[in-house]
Design a protein around this motif. Structure first.
Motif, PDB file in Angstrom:
ATOM      1  N   PRO A 248       0.840  -1.245  -0.037  1.00  0.00           N
ATOM      2  CA  PRO A 248       0.077   0.008   0.002  1.00  0.00           C
ATOM      3  C   PRO A 248       0.926   1.422   0.025  1.00  0.00           C
ATOM      4  O   PRO A 248       1.916   1.263   0.826  1.00  0.00           O
ATOM      5  N   VAL A 249       0.450   2.437  -0.823  1.00  0.00           N
ATOM      6  CA  VAL A 249       1.150   3.417  -0.677  1.00  0.00           C
ATOM      7  C   VAL A 249       0.313   4.726  -0.591  1.00  0.00           C
ATOM      8  O   VAL A 249      -0.801   4.686  -1.106  1.00  0.00           O
ATOM      9  N   ARG A 250       0.713   5.332   0.509  1.00  0.00           N
ATOM     10  CA  ARG A 250      -0.219   6.458   1.162  1.00  0.00           C
ATOM     11  C   ARG A 250       0.481   8.022   0.862  1.00  0.00           C
ATOM     12  O   ARG A 250       1.624   8.132   0.961  1.00  0.00           O
ATOM     13  N   PHE A 251      -0.381   8.709   0.161  1.00  0.00           N
ATOM     14  CA  PHE A 251      -0.119  10.169  -0.245  1.00  0.00           C
ATOM     15  C   PHE A 251      -0.609  11.011   1.087  1.00  0.00           C
ATOM     16  O   PHE A 251      -1.748  11.294   0.965  1.00  0.00           O
ATOM     17  N   ARG A 252       0.497  11.517   1.939  1.00  0.00           N
ATOM     18  CA  ARG A 252      -0.093  12.343   2.993  1.00  0.00           C
ATOM     19  C   ARG A 252       0.375  13.880   2.692  1.00  0.00           C
ATOM     20  O   ARG A 252       1.489  14.219   2.340  1.00  0.00           O
ATOM     21  N   PRO A 253      -0.828  14.691   2.948  1.00  0.00           N
ATOM     22  CA  PRO A 253      -0.185  16.192   2.611  1.00  0.00           C
ATOM     23  C   PRO A 253       0.805  16.863   3.428  1.00  0.00           C
ATOM     24  O   PRO A 253       0.846  16.325   4.325  1.00  0.00           O
ATOM     25  N   SER A 254       1.502  17.510   2.931  1.00  0.00           N
ATOM     26  CA  SER A 254       2.828  18.055   3.588  1.00  0.00           C
ATOM     27  C   SER A 254       3.303  19.386   3.151  1.00  0.00           C
ATOM     28  O   SER A 254       2.366  19.841   2.081  1.00  0.00           O
ATOM     29  N   TYR A 255       4.361  19.824   3.370  1.00  0.00           N
ATOM     30  CA  TYR A 255       4.883  21.267   2.800  1.00  0.00           C
ATOM     31  C   TYR A 255       6.105  21.237   2.344  1.00  0.00           C
ATOM     32  O   TYR A 255       7.212  20.933   2.988  1.00  0.00           O
ATOM     33  N   PHE A 256       6.256  21.723   1.233  1.00  0.00           N
ATOM     34  CA  PHE A 256       7.609  22.151   0.866  1.00  0.00           C
ATOM     35  C   PHE A 256       7.407  23.506   0.068  1.00  0.00           C
ATOM     36  O   PHE A 256       6.325  23.548  -0.698  1.00  0.00           O
ATOM     37  N   PRO A 257       8.354  24.432  -0.026  1.00  0.00           N
ATOM     38  CA  PRO A 257       8.300  25.565  -0.464  1.00  0.00           C
ATOM     39  C   PRO A 257       8.283  25.467  -2.016  1.00  0.00           C
ATOM     40  O   PRO A 257       7.595  26.345  -2.525  1.00  0.00           O
ATOM     41  N   PHE A 258       8.980  24.495  -2.616  1.00  0.00           N
ATOM     42  CA  PHE A 258       9.051  24.498  -4.152  1.00  0.00           C
ATOM     43  C   PHE A 258       7.953  23.505  -4.663  1.00  0.00           C
ATOM     44  O   PHE A 258       7.919  23.391  -5.772  1.00  0.00           O
ATOM     45  N   THR A 259       6.953  23.058  -3.824  1.00  0.00           N
ATOM     46  CA  THR A 259       5.869  22.212  -4.560  1.00  0.00           C
ATOM     47  C   THR A 259       4.492  22.737  -4.029  1.00  0.00           C
ATOM     48  O   THR A 259       4.350  22.951  -3.008  1.00  0.00           O
ATOM     49  N   GLU A 260       3.535  22.663  -4.819  1.00  0.00           N
ATOM     50  CA  GLU A 260       2.138  22.765  -4.253  1.00  0.00           C
ATOM     51  C   GLU A 260       1.095  22.239  -5.190  1.00  0.00           C
ATOM     52  O   GLU A 260       1.122  22.370  -6.551  1.00  0.00           O
ATOM     53  N   PRO A 261       0.181  21.607  -4.667  1.00  0.00           N
ATOM     54  CA  PRO A 261       0.419  20.919  -3.540  1.00  0.00           C
ATOM     55  C   PRO A 261       1.690  19.855  -3.159  1.00  0.00           C
ATOM     56  O   PRO A 261       2.400  19.380  -4.042  1.00  0.00           O
ATOM     57  N   SER A 262       1.916  19.540  -1.978  1.00  0.00           N
ATOM     58  CA  SER A 262       3.181  18.713  -1.527  1.00  0.00           C
ATOM     59  C   SER A 262       2.735  17.521  -0.610  1.00  0.00           C
ATOM     60  O   SER A 262       1.367  17.743  -0.005  1.00  0.00           O
ATOM     61  N   ALA A 263       3.155  16.408  -0.954  1.00  0.00           N
ATOM     62  CA  ALA A 263       2.835  15.170  -0.422  1.00  0.00           C
ATOM     63  C   ALA A 263       3.945  14.352   0.097  1.00  0.00           C
ATOM     64  O   ALA A 263       4.871  14.262  -0.703  1.00  0.00           O
ATOM     65  N   GLU A 264       3.825  13.831   1.433  1.00  0.00           N
ATOM     66  CA  GLU A 264       4.863  12.814   1.516  1.00  0.00           C
ATOM     67  C   GLU A 264       4.262  11.433   1.082  1.00  0.00           C
ATOM     68  O   GLU A 264       3.249  11.377   1.400  1.00  0.00           O
ATOM     69  N   VAL A 265       5.235  10.665   1.070  1.00  0.00           N
ATOM     70  CA  VAL A 265       4.799   9.202   0.487  1.00  0.00           C
ATOM     71  C   VAL A 265       5.242   8.317   1.525  1.00  0.00           C
ATOM     72  O   VAL A 265       6.473   8.030   1.950  1.00  0.00           O
ATOM     73  N   ASP A 266       4.176   7.505   2.037  1.00  0.00           N
ATOM     74  CA  ASP A 266       4.501   6.456   2.916  1.00  0.00           C
ATOM     75  C   ASP A 266       4.427   4.767   2.435  1.00  0.00           C
ATOM     76  O   ASP A 266       3.220   4.861   1.305  1.00  0.00           O
ATOM     77  N   ILE A 267       5.026   4.076   2.755  1.00  0.00           N
ATOM     78  CA  ILE A 267       4.513   2.652   2.254  1.00  0.00           C
ATOM     79  C   ILE A 267       3.721   1.787   3.410  1.00  0.00           C
ATOM     80  O   ILE A 267       4.333   1.822   4.770  1.00  0.00           O
ATOM     81  N   GLY A 268       3.156   0.802   3.237  1.00  0.00           N
ATOM     82  CA  GLY A 268       2.616  -0.131   4.475  1.00  0.00           C
ATOM     83  C   GLY A 268       3.546  -0.874   4.846  1.00  0.00           C
ATOM     84  O   GLY A 268       4.593  -1.322   4.074  1.00  0.00           O
ATOM     85  N   CYS A 269       3.532  -1.231   6.163  1.00  0.00           N
ATOM     86  CA  CYS A 269       4.667  -2.132   6.917  1.00  0.00           C
ATOM     87  C   CYS A 269       4.117  -2.725   8.094  1.00  0.00           C
ATOM     88  O   CYS A 269       2.793  -2.259   8.561  1.00  0.00           O
ATOM     89  N   SER A 270       4.538  -3.816   8.581  1.00  0.00           N
ATOM     90  CA  SER A 270       4.285  -4.142   9.979  1.00  0.00           C
ATOM     91  C   SER A 270       5.585  -4.746  10.681  1.00  0.00           C
ATOM     92  O   SER A 270       6.581  -4.899   9.945  1.00  0.00           O
ATOM     93  N   TRP A 271       5.513  -4.752  11.935  1.00  0.00           N
ATOM     94  CA  TRP A 271       6.685  -5.180  12.584  1.00  0.00           C
ATOM     95  C   TRP A 271       6.232  -6.302  13.310  1.00  0.00           C
ATOM     96  O   TRP A 271       5.323  -6.394  14.068  1.00  0.00           O
ATOM     97  N   LYS A 272       6.993  -7.426  12.993  1.00  0.00           N
ATOM     98  CA  LYS A 272       6.895  -8.899  13.719  1.00  0.00           C
ATOM     99  C   LYS A 272       8.177  -9.303  14.583  1.00  0.00           C
ATOM    100  O   LYS A 272       9.027  -9.351  13.894  1.00  0.00           O
TER     101      LYS A 272
END
Ligand code: PHE
Length: 348
Positions: A248-272
């Protein structure tokens, strides 16, 4: 003459001796050649028989010379083979081949994935001017990234321009867009897709930060580019890079001065049991920053935001390498410990 010459040929032990025997018999002043020269002094009816005899002798000597040459050559070859004999049963010396550093390997993997999507490789300088590193990228004058604790400042250039060690690979976005050939290609209706690996520097040093680290920047400029292109491109990348088809890939709203809109990208994981598993799970890992190129950045680079749009992204190489290859400590990347390099390095 015959027996002496044949004896000399047989006695020759090397090419030089053999040649001497040839010259003595068949050379311009050789003995057989001398016989031929006497032909004119004989009575006409004796000439034919004499000529035939001398020619036969010549042929015989020539044949003996050839045969002896073959013998000498093969003896020489046999001697050389004997002298240069290799013992192929000897075990190889215990030398180890070097390995590719995980950073280089990871850069290669990332560039190969984007290469298949049509991105081309680009580079920029480690020492940057304030304009490319900040100003053109729409950093407000008081942005925290410009403050002392983040940026390595260098003495200003002769024209007074403040100089820095680049704090990210994003200034190469600006350098690429300003490139004359790129501008021409865009004007001709083409698109720009670059992938930019490189060293970056920040005055940070603790468990999870090193003053030097590596990033890969990506930039796409085209007409009618939108957020869907960014999401599709980066989702495909995450799946290819982590080799998990349905991560799974998640796009989370974020801020960078040089992009608009900005997004940070997360990937799904688990800890076993303390082990990270990448894939659908109950946790998320941030792996990169991204966004649509800010219109001010396009304007600084001489591109009309009404005509061109694009997206950009940047990721930390050590970070994604740690996640992919289970490397626990960031600082080990820079210690050059041979045991670590042998363990985490890659055969070339
Ligand atoms: N340059 C940003 C950083 O270093 C990453 C980034 C690149 C974000 C491109 C958006 C677009 O954190």
């Amino acid at each position: 003459i015959r027996s002496e010459t044949l004896a000399a040929v047989a006695a020759a032990l090397d090419a030089r001796a053999l040649d001497a025997a040839r010259v003595a018999a068949l050379g311009r002043n050789g003995r057989v050649t001398g016989l031929m020269k006497t032909l004119g002094t004989l009575p006409p009816d004796a000439r034919k028989a004499f000529g035939q005899t001398v020619n036969a002798l010549k042929d015989e000597i020539a044949a003996a010379l050839d045969a002896r040459k073959v013998q000498i050559d093969s003896t020489a070859l046999a001697a050389r083979l004997e002298a240069e004999r290799l013992d192929i049963s000897l075990p190889v010396r215990p030398e180890r081949a070097g390995t590719l550093h995980p950073i280089g390997q990871t850069i290669d993997e990332i560039c190969a994935i984007f290469g298949e999507m049509g991105f081309v490789w680009a580079e920029g300088p480690d020492i940057e001017d304030d304009w490319h590193n900040f100003e053109a990228l729409n950093f407000p004058p008081d942005h925290p990234a410009r403050q002392m604790q983040d940026t390595f400042f260098l003495p200003p250039r002769a024209d007074g321009m403040p100089m820095v060690l680049r704090t990210h690979t994003s200034p190469v976005q600006v350098r690429t867009m300003l490139d004359k050939t790129v501008q021409k290609r865009l004007a001709d209706g083409g698109a720009l897709r670059v992938i930019v690996p490189g060293r970056t520097f920040r005055t940070d040093s603790d468990q999870t930060h090193t003053p030097m680290f590596a990033q890969v920047e990506g930039l796409v400029i085209d007409r009618a580019t939108h957020m869907g292109h960014l999401k599709g491109c980066l989702t495909d990348f995450c799946r290819a890079f982590f080799e998990v088809d349905d991560v799974p890939v998640r796009f989370r709203p974020s801020y960078f001065p040089f992009t608009e809109p900005s997004a940070e990208v997360d990937i799904g994981c688990s800890w076993k049991g303390g082990e990270l598993r990448i894939g659908a799970g109950d946790s998320w890992l941030e792996i990169l920053g991204s966004g649509m190129v800010h219109p001010n950045v396009l304007r600084h680079c001489g591109l009309d935001p009404e005509v061109y749009q694009g997206f950009a992204f940047g990721m930390g190489i050590e970070r994604v390498a740690m996640l992919k290859y289970g490397i626990p400590d960031l600082r080990t990347f820079f210690e050059s410990d041979l045991r670590w390099l042998r363990h985490y390095g890659f055969s070339a």
